[in-house]
Scaffold this motif. Structure first.
Motif, PDB file in Angstrom:
ATOM      1  N   ALA A   1      -6.365   1.732  10.439  1.00 22.91           N
ATOM      2  CA  ALA A   1      -7.111   1.182  11.581  1.00 22.91           C
ATOM      3  C   ALA A   1      -7.814  -0.109  11.189  1.00 22.91           C
ATOM      4  O   ALA A   1      -7.805  -1.085  11.952  1.00 22.91           O
ATOM      5  CB  ALA A   1      -8.121   2.209  12.085  1.00 22.91           C
ATOM      6  N   GLN A   2      -8.410  -0.134  10.000  1.00 23.37           N
ATOM      7  CA  GLN A   2      -9.125  -1.329   9.543  1.00 23.37           C
ATOM      8  C   GLN A   2      -8.168  -2.513   9.418  1.00 23.37           C
ATOM      9  O   GLN A   2      -8.488  -3.635   9.827  1.00 23.37           O
ATOM     10  CB  GLN A   2      -9.809  -1.044   8.198  1.00 23.37           C
ATOM     11  N   ILE A   3      -6.988  -2.266   8.872  1.00 29.12           N
ATOM     12  CA  ILE A   3      -5.988  -3.339   8.719  1.00 29.12           C
ATOM     13  C   ILE A   3      -5.505  -3.796  10.096  1.00 29.12           C
ATOM     14  O   ILE A   3      -5.421  -4.989  10.368  1.00 29.12           O
ATOM     15  CB  ILE A   3      -4.822  -2.872   7.839  1.00 29.12           C
ATOM     16  N   ASN A   4      -5.171  -2.848  10.957  1.00 35.89           N
ATOM     17  CA  ASN A   4      -4.670  -3.198  12.295  1.00 35.89           C
ATOM     18  C   ASN A   4      -5.693  -3.963  13.119  1.00 35.89           C
ATOM     19  O   ASN A   4      -5.324  -4.794  13.947  1.00 35.89           O
ATOM     20  CB  ASN A   4      -4.195  -1.954  13.041  1.00 35.89           C
ATOM     21  N   ASP A   5      -6.984  -3.702  12.891  1.00 26.73           N
ATOM     22  CA  ASP A   5      -8.037  -4.383  13.646  1.00 26.73           C
ATOM     23  C   ASP A   5      -8.368  -5.767  13.087  1.00 26.73           C
ATOM     24  O   ASP A   5      -9.037  -6.551  13.758  1.00 26.73           O
ATOM     25  CB  ASP A   5      -9.312  -3.538  13.665  1.00 26.73           C
ATOM     26  N   GLU A   6      -7.905  -6.067  11.882  1.00 23.06           N
ATOM     27  CA  GLU A   6      -8.248  -7.339  11.238  1.00 23.06           C
ATOM     28  C   GLU A   6      -7.310  -8.458  11.695  1.00 23.06           C
ATOM     29  O   GLU A   6      -6.099  -8.319  11.644  1.00 23.06           O
ATOM     30  CB  GLU A   6      -8.174  -7.205   9.710  1.00 23.06           C
TER      31      GLU A   6
ATOM     32  N   PHE B   1      -7.965   0.679  -4.151  1.00 26.67           N
ATOM     33  CA  PHE B   1      -7.884  -0.331  -3.077  1.00 26.67           C
ATOM     34  C   PHE B   1      -8.971  -0.085  -2.033  1.00 26.67           C
ATOM     35  O   PHE B   1      -9.666  -1.023  -1.621  1.00 26.67           O
ATOM     36  CB  PHE B   1      -6.504  -0.327  -2.422  1.00 26.67           C
ATOM     37  N   THR B   2      -9.151   1.162  -1.625  1.00 24.69           N
ATOM     38  CA  THR B   2     -10.142   1.509  -0.606  1.00 24.69           C
ATOM     39  C   THR B   2     -11.542   1.141  -1.068  1.00 24.69           C
ATOM     40  O   THR B   2     -12.328   0.593  -0.289  1.00 24.69           O
ATOM     41  CB  THR B   2     -10.059   3.018  -0.272  1.00 24.69           C
TER      42      THR B   2
ATOM     43  N   SER C   1       0.035   7.564   0.351  1.00 22.03           N
ATOM     44  CA  SER C   1      -0.216   7.681   1.786  1.00 22.03           C
ATOM     45  C   SER C   1      -1.426   6.817   2.169  1.00 22.03           C
ATOM     46  O   SER C   1      -2.456   6.858   1.501  1.00 22.03           O
ATOM     47  CB  SER C   1      -0.468   9.145   2.128  1.00 22.03           C
ATOM     48  N   ILE C   2      -1.276   6.072   3.250  1.00 24.57           N
ATOM     49  CA  ILE C   2      -2.364   5.187   3.692  1.00 24.57           C
ATOM     50  C   ILE C   2      -3.262   5.971   4.644  1.00 24.57           C
ATOM     51  O   ILE C   2      -2.806   6.444   5.683  1.00 24.57           O
ATOM     52  CB  ILE C   2      -1.805   3.932   4.405  1.00 24.57           C
ATOM     53  N   PRO C   3      -4.542   6.128   4.290  1.00 23.63           N
ATOM     54  CA  PRO C   3      -5.463   6.876   5.166  1.00 23.63           C
ATOM     55  C   PRO C   3      -5.590   6.223   6.547  1.00 23.63           C
ATOM     56  O   PRO C   3      -5.480   4.996   6.683  1.00 23.63           O
ATOM     57  CB  PRO C   3      -6.799   6.802   4.407  1.00 23.63           C
TER      58      PRO C   3
ATOM     59  N   LEU D   1       0.814  -1.219   0.000  1.00 25.48           N
ATOM     60  CA  LEU D   1       0.000   0.000   0.000  1.00 25.48           C
ATOM     61  C   LEU D   1       0.848   1.270   0.000  1.00 25.48           C
ATOM     62  O   LEU D   1       0.472   2.276  -0.615  1.00 25.48           O
ATOM     63  CB  LEU D   1      -0.963   0.002   1.188  1.00 25.48           C
ATOM     64  N   SER D   2       1.980   1.223   0.676  1.00 27.46           N
ATOM     65  CA  SER D   2       2.823   2.430   0.725  1.00 27.46           C
ATOM     66  C   SER D   2       3.324   2.801  -0.668  1.00 27.46           C
ATOM     67  O   SER D   2       3.601   3.969  -0.945  1.00 27.46           O
ATOM     68  CB  SER D   2       3.987   2.238   1.693  1.00 27.46           C
TER      69      SER D   2
END
Length: 167
Positions: free
Chosen positions: A134-139, A161-162, A127-129, A122-123
């Motif tokens: 948060a969505q990735i970290n929570d998955e 991607f989003t 820039s990753i919103p 993604l980088s």
């Protein structure tokens, strides 16, 4: 510390290690602490015969190596525990618990590795919103993380991607 491997590679039976000041190696320092490392398969060095016998017994716990009264007493207890049903159950529970902890650690490592891979891809898209971070970290579902990695690799922009992960 009893070890089935040689911690320092000199094939010594015993290693005695004292503390010292690393910044001032020549400074006299004696806190009285000694660390003993006993290598059960060591051949170099002189130690009392009972200690050699104990180390040989620990290396291979059998009646053949229970060569003195103390070791025979220990072997009797070992045999008793091996045949005691409650001891076997406690041992198996511990083994299962250790396996679950190990598997849980592997799963967490896999999740973190997949997230790092996804962040890396993604980088390159920009820039990753914050909401995507948060969505990735929570998955925690590795199947979903793998799907997202594939989507990210096929996306031409962060917006694309989003949109793909939202649908």
């Amino acid at each position: 510390m009893l070890l089935p491997y040689d911690p320092f590679g000199y094939n010594r039976i015993i290693y005695t290690v004292k503390n010292k000041c690393l910044e001032e190696p020549e400074m006299a320092y004696d806190d009285g602490v000694l660390n003993l490392f006993l290598f059960t398969g060591g051949k170099v060095g002189t130690v009392p015969q009972p200690l050699k016998e104990l180390l040989r017994y620990i290396e291979n716990t059998t009646w053949q190596n229970a060569v003195n009264d103390s070791l025979r007493e220990i072997q009797t207890m070992v045999d008793k525990v091996k045949h005691e049903e409650t001891a076997i159950v406690v041992y198996m529970r511990g083994l299962i618990r250790d396996q679950l902890i190990k598997n849980e650690g592997r799963q967490e490592g896999l999740q973190e590795g997949l997230k790092e891979c996804l962040f890396s891809i993604l980088s390159d898209l920009g820039s990753i919103p914050e909401n995507v971070l948060a969505q990735i970290n929570d998955e925690d579902d590795t199947d979903i993380l793998n799907q997202w990695i594939k989507l990210a690799a096929r996306s031409d922009s962060m917006e694309e991607f989003t949109q793909k992960i939202s649908s």
